[in-house]
Design a protein around this motif. Structure first.
Motif, PDB file in Angstrom:
ATOM      1  N   THR A 184     -22.221  47.154   2.105  1.00  0.00           N
ATOM      2  CA  THR A 184     -21.250  47.953   2.537  1.00  0.00           C
ATOM      3  C   THR A 184     -19.758  48.426   1.814  1.00  0.00           C
ATOM      4  OG1 THR A 184     -19.980  49.058   4.710  1.00  0.00           O
ATOM      5  CG2 THR A 184     -19.716  45.985   4.048  1.00  0.00           C
ATOM      6  N   THR A 185     -19.375  49.463   2.036  1.00  0.00           N
ATOM      7  CA  THR A 185     -17.839  50.191   1.193  1.00  0.00           C
ATOM      8  C   THR A 185     -17.284  49.323   1.819  1.00  0.00           C
ATOM      9  OG1 THR A 185     -17.405  51.781   2.827  1.00  0.00           O
ATOM     10  CG2 THR A 185     -18.892  51.951   1.021  1.00  0.00           C
ATOM     11  N   GLN A 188     -13.938  48.613  -3.451  1.00  0.00           N
ATOM     12  CA  GLN A 188     -14.352  49.129  -2.450  1.00  0.00           C
ATOM     13  C   GLN A 188     -15.956  48.560  -2.776  1.00  0.00           C
ATOM     14  OE1 GLN A 188     -12.971  52.803  -1.521  1.00  0.00           O
ATOM     15  NE2 GLN A 188     -11.881  52.322  -0.365  1.00  0.00           N
ATOM     16  N   THR A 189     -16.157  47.348  -2.299  1.00  0.00           N
ATOM     17  CA  THR A 189     -17.028  46.760  -2.333  1.00  0.00           C
ATOM     18  C   THR A 189     -17.031  45.250  -1.252  1.00  0.00           C
ATOM     19  OG1 THR A 189     -19.280  45.899  -3.366  1.00  0.00           O
ATOM     20  CG2 THR A 189     -17.110  45.131  -4.531  1.00  0.00           C
ATOM     21  N   TYR A 206     -28.905  48.207  -4.864  1.00  0.00           N
ATOM     22  CA  TYR A 206     -28.746  46.859  -4.935  1.00  0.00           C
ATOM     23  C   TYR A 206     -29.231  46.374  -4.447  1.00  0.00           C
ATOM     24  CZ  TYR A 206     -24.045  48.770  -3.979  1.00  0.00           C
ATOM     25  OH  TYR A 206     -22.926  50.299  -3.816  1.00  0.00           O
ATOM     26  N   SER A 262     -19.683  49.204  -7.873  1.00  0.00           N
ATOM     27  CA  SER A 262     -19.641  48.202  -6.216  1.00  0.00           C
ATOM     28  C   SER A 262     -20.295  47.492  -6.636  1.00  0.00           C
ATOM     29  CB  SER A 262     -19.661  48.518  -4.898  1.00  0.00           C
ATOM     30  OG  SER A 262     -20.728  49.035  -5.533  1.00  0.00           O
ATOM     31  N   SER A 278     -16.233  39.097   1.209  1.00  0.00           N
ATOM     32  CA  SER A 278     -16.045  40.560  -0.214  1.00  0.00           C
ATOM     33  C   SER A 278     -15.643  39.867  -1.419  1.00  0.00           C
ATOM     34  CB  SER A 278     -15.485  41.611   0.443  1.00  0.00           C
ATOM     35  OG  SER A 278     -15.224  42.317  -0.414  1.00  0.00           O
ATOM     36  N   GLU A 290     -23.415  53.176   0.983  1.00  0.00           N
ATOM     37  CA  GLU A 290     -23.749  53.095  -0.445  1.00  0.00           C
ATOM     38  C   GLU A 290     -22.730  53.366  -1.560  1.00  0.00           C
ATOM     39  OE1 GLU A 290     -26.104  57.307  -0.545  1.00  0.00           O
ATOM     40  OE2 GLU A 290     -27.694  56.232   0.842  1.00  0.00           O
ATOM     41  N   GLY A 291     -22.705  52.331  -2.480  1.00  0.00           N
ATOM     42  CA  GLY A 291     -21.051  52.255  -2.659  1.00  0.00           C
ATOM     43  C   GLY A 291     -21.597  53.581  -4.151  1.00  0.00           C
ATOM     44  N   ASN A 292     -19.789  52.772  -4.822  1.00  0.00           N
ATOM     45  CA  ASN A 292     -19.763  53.775  -6.557  1.00  0.00           C
ATOM     46  C   ASN A 292     -20.976  53.164  -7.191  1.00  0.00           C
ATOM     47  OD1 ASN A 292     -18.052  51.391  -7.741  1.00  0.00           O
ATOM     48  ND2 ASN A 292     -16.924  52.269  -5.784  1.00  0.00           N
TER      49      ASN A 292
END
Ligand SMILES: Cc1ncc(COP(=O)(O)O)c(C=O)c1O
Length: 388
Positions: A87-88, A240-241, A59, A271, A229, A266-268
């Motif tokens: 965060t997710t 999911q972010t 990020y 995100s 978000s 850690e996101g995809n």
């Protein structure tokens, strides 16, 4: 309007929680929209997907700049770069913060009726829920804070945290500066940390602005963790972010350590794209049009209920795309009216009971859909109510 919010999109075959669980009923429950995700996000994800390598993501500046830009331009609040953490999701991060900032057996205050997941994460972390029930005025169908009860609960030495829903899901209350200042002063007096969930902040009626809890005073900054978000406003919950911002250095150190321990930092790779595409001028333009569509839907639903089901009372709302409906004239205490509507009208809405407080005889209806689905939903509701 530049965008078509009335296009009906078939979601079958997309593993949609909202539609799969409905099993043929009309779903107006869980908080995602039956409206296309902001096209800017779609395009950013298409481009990222076309690259063909979906490795680990960091990020970087673009992610920080997007959040900082949006809060500055939309909410007149300066988030400092060092305050922000990825965060997710709001709920995983809040659950993590609860574990870090309190001990088993401690109290966490919520203001009921409120988003049911708060109860779940407090209880599953072996903390105790203290409900500061909002005061309901039946005449005006509106909610306000019970300050005496709040202070009493804050003064309990076992109370360590208060979850604020700002704006409030399901009532749609936008808490004003004075209210947020008063909450901040009380929480500081009793050394209670505020977890401010601001996920619904971008969906407000025209001319109605939400106030970030931390923006109100230096004290509020010092005692709070804020969860934000783009997923509610831009319809991207499945990506999911989310983010947290924590102005106080020591609080930030504790919560950040928790997020890392819980491995929700850690996101995809999509995100990142969703955030940087949403928090832009084009995103703002789309959002402003969406808000007009939602408040038009709200007006249609309220008019329909007033004319056809005057026994129901809609709680007037300045935020969220959720409609909170007082059904107490047709529902007996303890009865699950949402289950009745599923059986009798093939309509799926949220049962008010799960929201705590006086939610028992209420339902929550999701208005974020094309007008044709909304009208069908209102007709089904009328069928259900007429059978009472
Ligand atoms: C008040 C509130 N907080 C959090 C969430 C869920 O956030 P996330 O999907 O980021 O965990 C919702 C979803 O409806 C919500 O209404």
């Amino acid at each position: 309007m530049k965008y078509d919010f009335n296009k009906v999109i078939d979601r079958t075959g997309t593993d949609s929680l909202k539609w799969e669980k409905a099993k043929g009923m009309l779903p107006m429950w869980v908080a995602d929209m039956d409206i296309e995700t902001f096209p800017g996000i779609q395009e950013a994800i298409r481009q990222r997907a076309a690259h063909g390598i979906y490795g680990y993501t960091i990020y970087g500046d673009a992610w920080f700049d997007a959040y900082i830009y949006w809060w500055k331009t939309r909410h007149s609040f300066e988030i400092k770069r060092e305050w922000l953490r990825f965060t997710t999701g709001v709920i995983p991060a809040m659950s993590s913060a609860i574990r870090r900032l309190s001990d088993e057996g401690d109290n966490v205050i919520v203001q009921s009726p409120v988003y049911p997941a708060f109860f779940r994460i407090i209880k599953s972390n072996q903390r105790k829920v203290l409900e500061n029930n909002l005061i309901y005025n039946r005449e005006t169908a509106s909610y306000s804070i019970n300050w005496t009860d709040l202070e009493e609960k804050l003064s309990d030495p076992n109370t360590k945290l208060m979850i604020l829903c700002n704006p409030q899901n399901p009532s749609g209350n936008i808490w004003d500066t004075d209210t947020l200042g008063r909450i901040g002063d009380l929480c500081a007096k009793y050394k209670v940390t505020v977890l401010s969930d601001e996920i619904h902040c971008d969906i407000t009626a025209r001319g109605k602005e939400y106030v970030p809890f931390a923006s109100v005073s230096e004290l509020n900054k010092k005692i709070s963790v804020t969860f934000i978000s783009p997923t509610k406003a831009f319809n991207a919950a499945g990506i999911q972010t989310a983010a947290l911002f924590i102005p106080d250095q020591e609080l930030r150190r504790i919560v950040t350590h928790g997020l890392s321990t819980d491995s929700i930092v850690e996101g995809n790779c999509f995100s990142m794209e969703a955030v940087t595409a949403a928090f832009t001028e084009e995103g703002a333009d789309w959002l402003d049009q969406l808000r007009m569509h939602i408040w038009n839907n709200r007006r249609i639903a309220e008019d329909y209920i007033r004319k056809n089901m005057p026994v129901l009372k809609v709680v007037p709302s300045d935020s969220t795309y959720l409609m909170w409906v007082d059904c107490s004239e047709v529902v007996s205490q303890g009865e699950d009216f949402s289950a009745y509507l599923e059986n009798e009208a093939r309509l799926m809405v949220n049962s008010g009971k799960a929201f705590g407080g006086n939610g028992d005889c209420f339902i929550r209806v999701n208005l974020a859909c094309p007008e044709s689905l909304l009208k069908e939903g209102m007709e089904r509701l009328k069928i259900g109510v007429a059978k009472r």
